[in-house]
Motif scaffolding. Sequence first.
Motif, PDB file in Angstrom:
ATOM      1  N   VAL A  78     -18.684  94.624  94.317  1.00 28.94           N
ATOM      2  CA  VAL A  78     -18.820  95.564  93.207  1.00 28.94           C
ATOM      3  C   VAL A  78     -19.561  96.798  93.713  1.00 28.94           C
ATOM      4  CG1 VAL A  78     -19.868  95.917  90.938  1.00 28.94           C
ATOM      5  CG2 VAL A  78     -18.764  93.740  91.481  1.00 28.94           C
ATOM      6  N   GLU A  79     -19.082  97.972  93.315  1.00 29.86           N
ATOM      7  CA  GLU A  79     -19.681  99.216  93.799  1.00 29.86           C
ATOM      8  C   GLU A  79     -20.467  99.942  92.718  1.00 29.86           C
ATOM      9  OE1 GLU A  79     -17.057 101.708  96.037  1.00 29.86           O
ATOM     10  OE2 GLU A  79     -16.488 100.058  97.362  1.00 29.86           O
ATOM     11  N   GLY A  80     -21.398 100.773  93.189  1.00 27.22           N
ATOM     12  CA  GLY A  80     -22.180 101.664  92.355  1.00 27.22           C
ATOM     13  C   GLY A  80     -22.080 103.065  92.919  1.00 27.22           C
ATOM     14  N   ALA A  81     -23.116 103.850  92.742  1.00 28.75           N
ATOM     15  CA  ALA A  81     -23.099 105.256  93.165  1.00 28.75           C
ATOM     16  C   ALA A  81     -22.912 105.449  94.667  1.00 28.75           C
ATOM     17  CB  ALA A  81     -24.392 105.943  92.724  1.00 28.75           C
ATOM     18  N   MET A  82     -23.468 104.571  95.473  1.00 31.14           N
ATOM     19  CA  MET A  82     -23.433 104.742  96.930  1.00 31.14           C
ATOM     20  C   MET A  82     -22.565 103.701  97.637  1.00 31.14           C
ATOM     21  SD  MET A  82     -25.170 107.462  97.339  1.00 31.14           S
ATOM     22  CE  MET A  82     -25.450 107.564  99.088  1.00 31.14           C
ATOM     23  N   GLY A  83     -21.528 103.240  96.970  1.00 28.73           N
ATOM     24  CA  GLY A  83     -20.666 102.214  97.564  1.00 28.73           C
ATOM     25  C   GLY A  83     -21.104 100.836  97.110  1.00 28.73           C
ATOM     26  N   PRO A  84     -21.072  99.839  98.006  1.00 25.71           N
ATOM     27  CA  PRO A  84     -21.450  98.475  97.613  1.00 25.71           C
ATOM     28  C   PRO A  84     -22.836  98.462  96.967  1.00 25.71           C
ATOM     29  CG  PRO A  84     -20.496  98.474  99.799  1.00 25.71           C
ATOM     30  CD  PRO A  84     -20.673  99.921  99.403  1.00 25.71           C
ATOM     31  N   ALA A  85     -22.894  97.893  95.762  1.00 25.08           N
ATOM     32  CA  ALA A  85     -24.137  97.926  94.991  1.00 25.08           C
ATOM     33  C   ALA A  85     -25.023  96.735  95.302  1.00 25.08           C
ATOM     34  CB  ALA A  85     -23.816  97.949  93.495  1.00 25.08           C
ATOM     35  N   LEU A  86     -26.329  96.969  95.280  1.00 27.99           N
ATOM     36  CA  LEU A  86     -27.329  95.910  95.244  1.00 27.99           C
ATOM     37  C   LEU A  86     -27.662  95.770  93.762  1.00 27.99           C
ATOM     38  CD1 LEU A  86     -29.683  97.174  98.103  1.00 27.99           C
ATOM     39  CD2 LEU A  86     -27.950  95.377  98.255  1.00 27.99           C
ATOM     40  N   VAL A  87     -27.203  94.675  93.128  1.00 29.03           N
ATOM     41  CA  VAL A  87     -27.275  94.546  91.671  1.00 29.03           C
ATOM     42  C   VAL A  87     -28.460  93.662  91.276  1.00 29.03           C
ATOM     43  CG1 VAL A  87     -25.990  93.984  89.586  1.00 29.03           C
ATOM     44  CG2 VAL A  87     -24.751  94.784  91.618  1.00 29.03           C
ATOM     45  N   PRO A  88     -29.474  94.235  90.585  1.00 27.57           N
ATOM     46  CA  PRO A  88     -30.685  93.507  90.224  1.00 27.57           C
ATOM     47  C   PRO A  88     -30.581  92.744  88.895  1.00 27.57           C
ATOM     48  CG  PRO A  88     -31.101  95.877  90.508  1.00 27.57           C
ATOM     49  CD  PRO A  88     -29.633  95.677  90.409  1.00 27.57           C
ATOM     50  N   PHE A  89     -31.234  91.586  88.852  1.00 24.35           N
ATOM     51  CA  PHE A  89     -31.309  90.752  87.649  1.00 24.35           C
ATOM     52  C   PHE A  89     -32.709  90.168  87.541  1.00 24.35           C
ATOM     53  CE2 PHE A  89     -26.882  90.624  88.934  1.00 24.35           C
ATOM     54  CZ  PHE A  89     -26.183  90.716  87.731  1.00 24.35           C
ATOM     55  N   SER A  90     -33.252  90.120  86.314  1.00 27.19           N
ATOM     56  CA  SER A  90     -34.545  89.471  86.099  1.00 27.19           C
ATOM     57  C   SER A  90     -34.379  87.972  85.899  1.00 27.19           C
ATOM     58  CB  SER A  90     -35.267  90.080  84.890  1.00 27.19           C
ATOM     59  OG  SER A  90     -34.489  89.925  83.720  1.00 27.19           O
ATOM     60  N   ASP A  91     -33.188  87.521  85.573  1.00 27.68           N
ATOM     61  CA  ASP A  91     -32.896  86.103  85.370  1.00 27.68           C
ATOM     62  C   ASP A  91     -32.101  85.592  86.565  1.00 27.68           C
ATOM     63  OD1 ASP A  91     -31.226  83.776  84.575  1.00 27.68           O
ATOM     64  OD2 ASP A  91     -32.232  84.037  82.650  1.00 27.68           O
ATOM     65  N   GLY A  92     -32.683  84.643  87.295  1.00 28.96           N
ATOM     66  CA  GLY A  92     -32.035  84.107  88.486  1.00 28.96           C
ATOM     67  C   GLY A  92     -30.677  83.489  88.211  1.00 28.96           C
ATOM     68  N   GLU A  93     -30.521  82.870  87.041  1.00 25.18           N
ATOM     69  CA  GLU A  93     -29.221  82.283  86.697  1.00 25.18           C
ATOM     70  C   GLU A  93     -28.163  83.365  86.520  1.00 25.18           C
ATOM     71  OE1 GLU A  93     -29.523  79.537  83.427  1.00 25.18           O
ATOM     72  OE2 GLU A  93     -31.096  78.379  84.434  1.00 25.18           O
ATOM     73  N   ASP A  94     -28.544  84.501  85.941  1.00 26.36           N
ATOM     74  CA  ASP A  94     -27.615  85.628  85.812  1.00 26.36           C
ATOM     75  C   ASP A  94     -27.197  86.133  87.186  1.00 26.36           C
ATOM     76  OD1 ASP A  94     -27.886  85.482  83.048  1.00 26.36           O
ATOM     77  OD2 ASP A  94     -29.207  87.230  82.915  1.00 26.36           O
ATOM     78  N   ALA A  95     -28.156  86.215  88.111  1.00 25.39           N
ATOM     79  CA  ALA A  95     -27.859  86.677  89.469  1.00 25.39           C
ATOM     80  C   ALA A  95     -26.901  85.704  90.158  1.00 25.39           C
ATOM     81  CB  ALA A  95     -29.154  86.826  90.275  1.00 25.39           C
ATOM     82  N   GLU A  96     -27.157  84.410  90.027  1.00 22.70           N
ATOM     83  CA  GLU A  96     -26.285  83.399  90.641  1.00 22.70           C
ATOM     84  C   GLU A  96     -24.880  83.463  90.058  1.00 22.70           C
ATOM     85  OE1 GLU A  96     -26.778  81.532  93.255  1.00 22.70           O
ATOM     86  OE2 GLU A  96     -28.932  81.869  93.501  1.00 22.70           O
ATOM     87  N   ALA A  97     -24.768  83.644  88.741  1.00 25.64           N
ATOM     88  CA  ALA A  97     -23.449  83.724  88.094  1.00 25.64           C
ATOM     89  C   ALA A  97     -22.695  84.965  88.578  1.00 25.64           C
ATOM     90  CB  ALA A  97     -23.613  83.749  86.574  1.00 25.64           C
ATOM     91  N   PHE A  98     -23.400  86.082  88.707  1.00 24.66           N
ATOM     92  CA  PHE A  98     -22.776  87.311  89.189  1.00 24.66           C
ATOM     93  C   PHE A  98     -22.273  87.121  90.623  1.00 24.66           C
ATOM     94  CE2 PHE A  98     -22.610  91.595  90.927  1.00 24.66           C
ATOM     95  CZ  PHE A  98     -22.050  92.325  89.897  1.00 24.66           C
ATOM     96  N   ALA A  99     -23.105  86.535  91.477  1.00 28.48           N
ATOM     97  CA  ALA A  99     -22.721  86.291  92.870  1.00 28.48           C
ATOM     98  C   ALA A  99     -21.537  85.334  92.949  1.00 28.48           C
ATOM     99  CB  ALA A  99     -23.906  85.751  93.663  1.00 28.48           C
ATOM    100  N   SER A 100     -21.510  84.356  92.075  1.00 27.37           N
ATOM    101  CA  SER A 100     -20.393  83.410  92.056  1.00 27.37           C
ATOM    102  C   SER A 100     -19.085  84.106  91.683  1.00 27.37           C
ATOM    103  CB  SER A 100     -20.701  82.282  91.061  1.00 27.37           C
ATOM    104  OG  SER A 100     -19.621  81.404  90.958  1.00 27.37           O
ATOM    105  N   GLU A 101     -19.162  85.046  90.752  1.00 26.40           N
ATOM    106  CA  GLU A 101     -17.964  85.748  90.290  1.00 26.40           C
ATOM    107  C   GLU A 101     -17.543  86.891  91.208  1.00 26.40           C
ATOM    108  OE1 GLU A 101     -16.150  87.739  86.206  1.00 26.40           O
ATOM    109  OE2 GLU A 101     -18.049  86.654  86.130  1.00 26.40           O
TER     110      GLU A 101
END
Length: 187
Positions: free
Chosen positions: A145-168
Amino acid sequence: MSRHTAVGTTRRRVLLGTAAAVALAGCSGTDDRPEPISLSDAGSCDQCGMVIDQHPGPSGQTYYQENSPEGHDPPARFCSTICTFRHRYETEPQGWRPQVTYLTDYSAVDYGISESDGTRVISAHLAAETFVPTEDLEVVAGTDVEGAMGPALVPFSDGEDAEAFASEYGGDVIAAEDISQELVARG
């Protein structure tokens, strides 16, 4: 209603309660860090010069202990997580030390992923209440997934949300405080 909307709405209620508790803690003198600001009309990125509100993806802001960005009051403002950390690593040799760095918290927003010409792009969220200190965030790095500068580093405060995003969407979950100069250079 999409999965992202449902998660964001629930998280927003929890975060509003958390924000109230943090505000009360601030009143008692336990947290003297400056608050995040809205980046909706923030102008240009202090790292790359792109206009922040014209680009997708997570953004950031940093208050430095004894330094200020050129041309405006603090904080230093960034169009992406990549620029946020590039600025940190480029200014550290000159003695710039962050007091607090905030990044967009995708656990707190109803984000969207759009696709154009085979490229997935994540939505931007620039309101002050969408920013969380890096020590409270995990980041998905290496996603497609991309953002302003190409591949995004996508932050989450909930670890489960981060894991679900990485899985998808691919990538690895790491603590935002563990983002290395090498990882940023690859981004």
